[in-house]
Motif scaffolding. Structure first.
Motif, PDB file in Angstrom:
ATOM      1  N   HIS A  28       0.778  -1.221   0.076  1.00  0.00           N
ATOM      2  CA  HIS A  28       0.116  -0.110   0.215  1.00  0.00           C
ATOM      3  C   HIS A  28       0.903   1.214  -0.030  1.00  0.00           C
ATOM      4  O   HIS A  28       1.974   1.226   0.698  1.00  0.00           O
ATOM      5  CB  HIS A  28      -0.891   0.160   0.997  1.00  0.00           C
ATOM      6  CG  HIS A  28      -1.795  -1.055   1.146  1.00  0.00           C
ATOM      7  ND1 HIS A  28      -3.152  -0.965   0.579  1.00  0.00           N
ATOM      8  CD2 HIS A  28      -1.739  -2.518   1.607  1.00  0.00           C
ATOM      9  CE1 HIS A  28      -3.590  -2.174   0.907  1.00  0.00           C
ATOM     10  NE2 HIS A  28      -3.100  -2.992   1.389  1.00  0.00           N
ATOM     11  N   TYR A  30       0.969   5.518   0.569  1.00  0.00           N
ATOM     12  CA  TYR A  30       0.231   6.642   1.234  1.00  0.00           C
ATOM     13  C   TYR A  30       1.120   7.723   0.950  1.00  0.00           C
ATOM     14  O   TYR A  30       2.112   7.868   1.080  1.00  0.00           O
ATOM     15  CB  TYR A  30       0.393   6.300   2.830  1.00  0.00           C
ATOM     16  CG  TYR A  30      -0.672   5.088   3.246  1.00  0.00           C
ATOM     17  CD1 TYR A  30      -2.120   5.284   3.504  1.00  0.00           C
ATOM     18  CD2 TYR A  30      -0.115   3.879   3.228  1.00  0.00           C
ATOM     19  CE1 TYR A  30      -2.928   4.234   3.824  1.00  0.00           C
ATOM     20  CE2 TYR A  30      -0.816   2.808   4.047  1.00  0.00           C
ATOM     21  CZ  TYR A  30      -2.188   2.928   4.055  1.00  0.00           C
ATOM     22  OH  TYR A  30      -3.150   2.078   4.509  1.00  0.00           O
ATOM     23  N   SER A  32       1.329  11.964   1.535  1.00  0.00           N
ATOM     24  CA  SER A  32       1.071  12.850   2.429  1.00  0.00           C
ATOM     25  C   SER A  32       1.722  14.201   1.773  1.00  0.00           C
ATOM     26  O   SER A  32       2.913  14.225   1.460  1.00  0.00           O
ATOM     27  CB  SER A  32       1.588  12.469   3.733  1.00  0.00           C
ATOM     28  OG  SER A  32       1.238  13.762   4.774  1.00  0.00           O
ATOM     29  N   HIS A  51      -4.474  11.417  -5.794  1.00  0.00           N
ATOM     30  CA  HIS A  51      -4.138  10.460  -4.794  1.00  0.00           C
ATOM     31  C   HIS A  51      -3.678  11.012  -3.215  1.00  0.00           C
ATOM     32  O   HIS A  51      -3.440   9.723  -2.661  1.00  0.00           O
ATOM     33  CB  HIS A  51      -3.042   9.452  -5.439  1.00  0.00           C
ATOM     34  CG  HIS A  51      -3.707   8.993  -6.908  1.00  0.00           C
ATOM     35  ND1 HIS A  51      -4.366   7.957  -6.853  1.00  0.00           N
ATOM     36  CD2 HIS A  51      -3.166   9.103  -8.014  1.00  0.00           C
ATOM     37  CE1 HIS A  51      -4.535   7.604  -8.119  1.00  0.00           C
ATOM     38  NE2 HIS A  51      -3.680   8.275  -8.742  1.00  0.00           N
ATOM     39  N   GLN A  53      -3.684  11.539   0.424  1.00  0.00           N
ATOM     40  CA  GLN A  53      -4.611  10.947   1.559  1.00  0.00           C
ATOM     41  C   GLN A  53      -4.633  11.836   2.741  1.00  0.00           C
ATOM     42  O   GLN A  53      -5.566  11.779   3.452  1.00  0.00           O
ATOM     43  CB  GLN A  53      -4.180   9.484   1.881  1.00  0.00           C
ATOM     44  CG  GLN A  53      -4.464   8.623   0.662  1.00  0.00           C
ATOM     45  CD  GLN A  53      -3.700   7.207   0.900  1.00  0.00           C
ATOM     46  OE1 GLN A  53      -2.397   7.151   0.836  1.00  0.00           O
ATOM     47  NE2 GLN A  53      -4.243   6.283   0.781  1.00  0.00           N
ATOM     48  N   THR A  54      -3.265  12.550   2.936  1.00  0.00           N
ATOM     49  CA  THR A  54      -3.479  13.404   3.948  1.00  0.00           C
ATOM     50  C   THR A  54      -2.769  14.959   3.147  1.00  0.00           C
ATOM     51  O   THR A  54      -1.902  14.944   2.805  1.00  0.00           O
ATOM     52  CB  THR A  54      -1.935  13.166   4.981  1.00  0.00           C
ATOM     53  OG1 THR A  54      -2.466  11.798   5.635  1.00  0.00           O
ATOM     54  CG2 THR A  54      -1.838  13.857   6.108  1.00  0.00           C
ATOM     55  N   CYS A  73      -9.582  10.307  -2.165  1.00  0.00           N
ATOM     56  CA  CYS A  73      -8.871   9.341  -1.247  1.00  0.00           C
ATOM     57  C   CYS A  73      -8.514  10.293   0.200  1.00  0.00           C
ATOM     58  O   CYS A  73      -8.081   9.503   0.991  1.00  0.00           O
ATOM     59  CB  CYS A  73      -7.757   8.770  -1.831  1.00  0.00           C
ATOM     60  SG  CYS A  73      -8.132   7.708  -3.270  1.00  0.00           S
ATOM     61  N   LEU A  74      -8.785  11.327   0.128  1.00  0.00           N
ATOM     62  CA  LEU A  74      -8.362  12.129   1.270  1.00  0.00           C
ATOM     63  C   LEU A  74      -8.951  11.972   2.420  1.00  0.00           C
ATOM     64  O   LEU A  74     -10.331  11.353   2.566  1.00  0.00           O
ATOM     65  CB  LEU A  74      -8.831  13.696   1.018  1.00  0.00           C
ATOM     66  CG  LEU A  74      -8.005  14.723   1.969  1.00  0.00           C
ATOM     67  CD1 LEU A  74      -6.639  14.641   1.810  1.00  0.00           C
ATOM     68  CD2 LEU A  74      -8.897  16.019   1.702  1.00  0.00           C
ATOM     69  N   VAL A  75      -8.120  11.376   3.484  1.00  0.00           N
ATOM     70  CA  VAL A  75      -8.469  11.128   4.926  1.00  0.00           C
ATOM     71  C   VAL A  75      -8.242  11.989   5.803  1.00  0.00           C
ATOM     72  O   VAL A  75      -9.204  12.146   6.755  1.00  0.00           O
ATOM     73  CB  VAL A  75      -7.715   9.693   5.206  1.00  0.00           C
ATOM     74  CG1 VAL A  75      -7.958   9.439   6.732  1.00  0.00           C
ATOM     75  CG2 VAL A  75      -7.879   8.781   4.147  1.00  0.00           C
ATOM     76  N   LYS A  95     -14.168   9.531   1.975  1.00  0.00           N
ATOM     77  CA  LYS A  95     -13.189   8.772   3.089  1.00  0.00           C
ATOM     78  C   LYS A  95     -12.553   9.763   4.389  1.00  0.00           C
ATOM     79  O   LYS A  95     -11.751   9.351   4.892  1.00  0.00           O
ATOM     80  CB  LYS A  95     -12.226   8.248   2.466  1.00  0.00           C
ATOM     81  CG  LYS A  95     -12.419   7.039   1.567  1.00  0.00           C
ATOM     82  CD  LYS A  95     -11.533   6.023   1.057  1.00  0.00           C
ATOM     83  CE  LYS A  95     -11.961   4.920   0.123  1.00  0.00           C
ATOM     84  NZ  LYS A  95     -10.479   4.344  -0.638  1.00  0.00           N
TER      85      LYS A  95
END
Length: 719
Positions: A28, A30, A32, A51, A53-54, A73-75, A95
């Motif tokens: 995976h 990630y 940021s 893409h 995510q942070t 895909c942002l968390v 998400k």
């Protein structure tokens, strides 16, 4: 002023961080991006980075975040310390879990129903005045709205919040949290809250911060008293801190706390708070005893009749205890009437008003609170207690009056009084009088017409207290008597007293002597030296005036004589010598022997257990116990001798001192056994002897009163 900066692809490439993680066999990635403190005013270039995510963009000058709409895909989104005035003005990433819009220019909240995954939302330091739009956030657990303009709590019903921060707003009362059942941490500091109402239903609360509010009464803590998981409470800079004993009072109300006002709550703090505001009965009893003892020692010290028995035979005291209205007072009255040669009713003092039918001086000494406190300060009480707002006390004069008459004092009291009396120098026998059928007990209380429903409920609630005390403290009560039937209860109590007084055999003997009274009278005429029953003193409960033939006394003497050890035989001979010397005026006062010190050692010869011990070879302990076993007055000594050798004069005693030796020794042996009874003992308890018998005109022989000069150191009454 620093120039506004527009974000470029080169800057993005420098700030992007890639994280790789393997979960099993899957890899995976990630991504940021963190761009803090770059004075960015435009980040539209981020629309191409789908893409991410942070995304962390704090301390910039952003006003628009529409680029987030292209990041499915942002968390995590951090847009704090910017100039954003539009509330979530972008397409919702499905998400998105954490969003931070602190230190911006938001004025209102809009619906966030589309943000199904949002679990943490921070809106600190904005200008929001009302909480709205969170109804559909079914996963929101963390909400912070510190430093806003919120005046009331709303819109949080049924949210799964575990953390809520409303620090520095305009709240005046706590409301709207009744349905936030999962809340664990609540921060309401820097508001205007005056009452804690509204928190009582939040059973999962662990921490409450109420620093710098307007809470002024300690009793407000009662609203959070039942929050069993509450561990941390902050009440710093509230008006209630100015009240005396504030910290102990709060700890007492909230025993579950481990932190109060950012300080650790220790076990000592909790014990101190309980002892101050709701001390256990044994603590109250110890305090009352210390108070009574100190005030008594401040008075002129005298020798009391109730203290002049012996070390192992303290003044006998019979105490009946039980819940209110169980009949213990009536049992005491009847017992004292039937056994008037042995017991005297001990009248207590109380500050309560008399019930209907009660009389002053017969049921109680009814006095006011001021007089009661004056008696305490004068050291008049040996036992005091407080029950249902009224004070009760047993005065030393009550016991002294009975002791001067040669009687044991019989009293009744509640459990608190029992624990208080346990602390004193007396060793009473306690009899628990308690109903075993609650319904009958309630009916009895109602039928008396003396108690209100609240008083009846309070009395019934104490039944469990008595039963629990009996179970948890074996040996506290010497006897247990059910009182569902009053007559049966008295017969049970009477049987206990008969056994303690060793009067069981005398009842049968009295009935058998009715038909032979004429023969006894003639026999008495033939033997004028035999003493009459009326002249026999009550020197011991084991030597009863109801047994003129002396059968009971002889039986007791035989039992004791058969088990005498050499040390006991020496002790008896020592007593005989002290009696003779005291009667003939050849020795110092009997009670001066208490202060006499001697060092000779006692030699025991196993080869010859019957060998006679010389008086000078008696041990220190033997001499002391012998002196303490002598009756407490010259009158009592003459009464004893009058029973044993009536008609003899002083000259007869001088010529033949051994003539009275056997009688005196046997009587001394009858009263010598210790009365102490342990809970595990299977022996019958015997009430110990009291200093002097009931006074009677025929108690002393005329021959002795005219010829023998009592020792001036020993006066009547033992003083």
């Amino acid at each position: 002023m620093e120039k506004d900066v527009i974000l470029t692809a080169e800057m993005v490439s420098e700030g992007v961080i890639h994280h790789e993680q393997f979960v099993g066999r899957l890899q995976h990635m990630y991504r940021s991006l963190s761009l803090s403190g770059h004075n960015l005013s435009d980040v539209s270039v981020l629309s191409n980075y789908v893409h991410l995510q942070t995304l962390k963009l704090p301390h910039n000058k952003l006003k628009d975040l529409s680029c987030v709409s292209h990041m499915p895909c942002l968390v995590i989104l951090d847009a704090s310390y910017n100039e954003i005035s539009t509330y979530f003005d972008f397409e919702p990433p499905k998400k998105l879990k954490e969003a931070d819009f602190s230190y911006n220019r938001l004025t209102e909240m809009k619906s966030l129903s589309a943000y199904e995954s949002l679990s943490k939302l921070s809106l600190d330091y904005n200008s929001i005045s009302e909480i709205t739009g969170l109804e559909q956030c079914c996963r929101l657990t963390h909400l912070s709205l510190a430093h806003n303009k919120i005046s009331r709590i709303s819109g949080l019903d049924d949210l799964p919040l575990t953390y809520l921060c409303l620090r520095e707003n305009q709240l005046c009362k706590i409301e709207g949290l009744e349905n936030v059942k999962s809340l664990q941490v609540l921060d309401l500091s820097l508001n205007r809250v005056t009452c804690l109402t509204g928190l009582q239903s939040l059973q999962l609360l662990c921490s409450i911060n109420l620093e710098k509010n307007q809470i002024s009464e300690i009793h407000e803590c009662k609203h959070i008293h039942n929050l069993q998981l509450l561990r941390d409470l902050n009440l710093l800079e509230n008006p209630l801190q100015e009240q005396p004993n504030y910290r102990l009072a709060v700890i007492f109300l909230l025993q579950q706390l481990t932190m109060l006002d950012q300080e650790v709550v220790t076990a000592e703090d909790k014990v101190t708070s309980v002892n101050k505001y709701d001390p256990p009965m044994n603590v109250v009893a110890a305090r009352d005893h210390m108070t009574n003892l100190v005030y008594q020692l401040m008075q002129p010290q005298v020798l009391f009749d109730s203290t002049l028995t012996s070390v192992d035979s303290p003044y006998p005291l019979l105490v009946l205890t039980g819940p209110q209205g169980c009949g213990k007072r009536e049992l005491v009255h009847r017992l004292c009437q039937e056994f008037c040669d042995y017991f005297c009713y001990g009248l207590s003092h109380t500050t309560r008003e008399p019930y209907s039918g009660e009389e002053n001086g017969i049921d109680y000494h009814f006095i006011n609170e001021e007089d009661f406190q004056n008696m305490i300060r004068m050291g008049a009480f040996i036992q005091t207690m407080e029950y249902r707002g009224h004070r009760f006390g047993l005065s030393r004069e009550t016991i002294e009056g009975a002791a001067r008459e040669g009687l044991a004092c019989c009293v009744h009291m509640e459990l608190e009084g029992v624990l208080s009396l346990k602390k004193s120098c007396f060793k009473p026998q306690f009899v628990l009088i308690i109903p075993s059928q609650e319904e009958n007990y309630i009916s009895h209380l109602k039928s008396r017409g003396l108690y209100t429903p609240a008083q009846i409920d309070a009395a019934v609630s104490r039944l469990e207290l008595y039963i629990r005390t009996k179970e948890q403290h074996p040996g506290l009560f010497d006897h247990f008597v059910p009182c569902d039937d009053w007559e049966e209860a008295y017969q049970s109590l009477r049987q206990i007293v008969m056994e303690d007084l060793l009067l069981e055999e005398e009842e049968g003997q009295r009935s058998s002597k009715v038909g032979t009274s004429t023969g006894q009278n003639s026999a008495e005429k033939q033997h004028p030296q035999q003493p009459e029953p009326a002249s026999e003193p009550l020197a011991s409960f084991s030597a009863s005036p109801l047994d003129p033939s002396g059968t009971q006394l002889n039986n007791t003497q035989d039992k004791i004589a058969s088990q005498k050890t050499p040390a006991e035989a020496a002790s008896i001979r020592r007593r005989e010598q002290l009696l003779r010397e005291a009667l003939l005026g050849r020795s110092s006062g009997v009670y001066s022997q208490l202060f006499k010190r001697s060092t000779p050692s006692l030699s025991l010869h196993k080869e010859n257990p019957e060998a006679r011990f010389d008086d000078d070879s008696s041990s220190d302990e033997t001499q002391r116990s012998s002196a303490l076993s002598v009756p407490s007055s010259a009158g009592a000594l003459m009464e004893l001798l009058d029973v044993s050798v009536p008609g003899q004069t002083q000259e007869t005693l001088k010529d033949d001192p051994g003539s009275s030796q056997t009688s005196i020794a046997s009587h001394s042996a009858a009263v010598s056994p210790s009365s102490e009874r342990r809970p595990t003992s299977s022996l019958k308890s015997i009430l110990p002897p009291i200093p002097n018998g009931r006074k009677s005109p025929a108690a002393a022989s005329p021959g002795f009163s005219s010829n023998v000069s009592p020792n001036p150191g020993v006066t009547e009454g033992g003083k």
